[in-house]
Design an enzyme around this catalytic site. Sequence first.
Site, PDB file in Angstrom:
ATOM      1  N   HIS A 131       0.247  -5.932  -0.812  1.00 55.91           N
ATOM      2  CA  HIS A 131      -0.338  -4.610  -0.590  1.00 55.91           C
ATOM      3  C   HIS A 131      -1.460  -4.780   0.441  1.00 55.91           C
ATOM      4  O   HIS A 131      -2.098  -5.824   0.489  1.00 55.91           O
ATOM      5  CB  HIS A 131      -0.909  -4.122  -1.926  1.00 55.91           C
ATOM      6  N   ASP A 208      -2.767 -10.745  -7.610  1.00 50.28           N
ATOM      7  CA  ASP A 208      -2.932  -9.292  -7.592  1.00 50.28           C
ATOM      8  C   ASP A 208      -2.056  -8.714  -8.700  1.00 50.28           C
ATOM      9  O   ASP A 208      -0.834  -8.622  -8.565  1.00 50.28           O
ATOM     10  CB  ASP A 208      -2.522  -8.750  -6.218  1.00 50.28           C
ATOM     11  N   GLN A 211       0.034  -4.058 -10.303  1.00 54.44           N
ATOM     12  CA  GLN A 211       1.256  -3.481 -10.870  1.00 54.44           C
ATOM     13  C   GLN A 211       1.688  -4.199 -12.146  1.00 54.44           C
ATOM     14  O   GLN A 211       2.271  -3.595 -13.038  1.00 54.44           O
ATOM     15  CB  GLN A 211       2.411  -3.554  -9.856  1.00 54.44           C
ATOM     16  N   LYS A 234      -3.780   2.428 -13.021  1.00 53.67           N
ATOM     17  CA  LYS A 234      -2.342   2.163 -13.026  1.00 53.67           C
ATOM     18  C   LYS A 234      -1.872   1.696 -14.406  1.00 53.67           C
ATOM     19  O   LYS A 234      -0.711   1.353 -14.601  1.00 53.67           O
ATOM     20  CB  LYS A 234      -2.002   1.102 -11.973  1.00 53.67           C
ATOM     21  N   CYS A 372       1.616   1.337   1.441  1.00 44.34           N
ATOM     22  CA  CYS A 372       0.550   0.368   1.791  1.00 44.34           C
ATOM     23  C   CYS A 372       1.096  -1.050   1.911  1.00 44.34           C
ATOM     24  O   CYS A 372       0.414  -2.028   1.581  1.00 44.34           O
ATOM     25  CB  CYS A 372      -0.597   0.385   0.788  1.00 44.34           C
TER      26      CYS A 372
END
Lengths: 414, 152
Positions: A131, A208, A211, A234, A372
């Site tokens: 991202h 990261d 998600q 999220k 993104c």
Amino acid sequence: MTQTEITNEVFSVTKARLDFPALHQEIHGRPLVYLDNAATTHKPKSVIDAIDRFYSRDNSNVHRGVHYLSQKATGQYERSRQIVQRFIHAADEREIIFTSGATESVNLVAQTFGRKFVHAGDEILISEMEHHSNIVPWQILCEQSGAKLKVIPFNQRGEIDLNGYAELLNPRVKLVGIVHLSNTLGTINPVAEMIRLAHSQNIPVLVDGAQSVAHLPVDVQSLDADFFVFSGHKIFGPTGVGVLYGKSHLLKTLPPYQGGGDMIHSVTFEKTIYADLPHKFEAGTPNIAGVIGLGAALEYLQRWDLREIAAYEDELVNTATKALKQIDGLTIIGEAEHKAGVVSFVMENIHPHDIGTILDMEGVAVRTGHHCTQPIMDHYKIPATTRVSFAMYNHLAEIDVLISALKKAIEVFR
Amino acid sequence: MSEIRELYQELILDHNRNPRNFKKLPDANHSSEGFNPLCGDHYHIYMNVDENSVIEEITFDGSGCAISKSSASLMTSFLKGKTVAEAVHFFDLFHDVVMGKIDPESAEDELGKLSVFAGVREFPARVKCASLAWHTMKAALVEENKPVVSTE
Ligand SMILES: Cc1ncc(COP(=O)(O)O)c(C=O)c1O
């Protein structure tokens, strides 16, 4: 530490949906079919109530007052830290830093770790499927330090090239940044293996998890991640709050990110002594209601059996993939063996933006664009995709609505 | 379905399928590049303007959604033979219609076929698609050191 007894209910999507007020509305006269969960999820009533309760009753600043409300606010704020710690299985609650979101968490690491450890000639290694929020902070650092950004490639299915990765690891690499679950391709990356490889050369790894947290059980200790970042919004929590997990021995060596109140032990004009972890990295009045809301969101999620949720979401992804593949002229973008939460696709002769508008008129919310992740678009030589992304509250029947809405789009463009 | 047809009228779908004036103009004396970073729409507008300020030729190439492509196609068809001053005037008029600032019926006589884009008024997220080609055209005409036009 008093711990709420977590009793897992058998997961039921019908029951879960009742907890989310925003799901029950009509858009353009049709029941909302919300398939944009990778952008942000809806919030359960318990999260909305927790924020409401804070502002209507407990509102006070944290870590500052001896008065009752301030102590109560501080207690709730710190209790959220423990909830996060347990949720991602961190060894110590002081390893949990509250930020404004995944983006700020990455920037925090890039600037503090960077200032301390990254110099001209060094390398930062990230993947081609990151991202933008796990690309640009490193580009800024590279510009500041004279370090080089190197990129781990992925194959046509959307899977990291592990051999390519191993070849890129070398003593000049100061940090590896890798997305756990791709927001565009849905790929679950083999982060444990990638961390093991990096650690064999003493290179720390930032994962990261923006998600992954909502879809996969996360255990930062068994992954052996050095840094792990995610956003509250999220994972059924509020916007404007996120988490940076860092191993305490690493966080201790880093300089502070921002200076201000709350992050100091003592201040004189001659010398300021910084506070200990985690407060060293939480300058100024934090997003107190947001942190409390995030705690409520994780508690909500833990009411269910997370493995059951993961299995149900697999069914959603597989069912959607199968149904989409039946459509003539539709190509799935990202066909990794291990996927979760996300299905991206392109259609012959219909631009994603037009698909998005037509689906919206049918009440179906999806994201269209580059999500993104422009390097992924460049990889597949496409300008954009249509992305369907699930949460545990999505119904299998909603996939049928999606498919018939897509057929309408085809009809219009025939 | 009817609102969708309101937006995606046959004329728009036709110009999307078979864009007119869809080619580079190698000897163009005005050109500009337009980009919508949010959705990846990306076009070049090429023009030849003669000494009397008449747009002798106007073409475009690039890629994007049906609204942006058909808008570029209809705009280039419409502006060929018009003067630079007229082009700027029609830019303003078209802009006001798609932004919902004026009643489309009041502009119908002047805009002709371009009135087909009045439907985007109801789709705020798509206004920039309809106006990208126009912004790019205007930048090519009036700005000396034009940066890449970006509608976001
Ligand atoms: C994989 C990934 N990383 C990072 C982010 C950034 O999250 P936020 O915008 O909440 O900081 C996102 C969100 O879009 C994401 O999907």
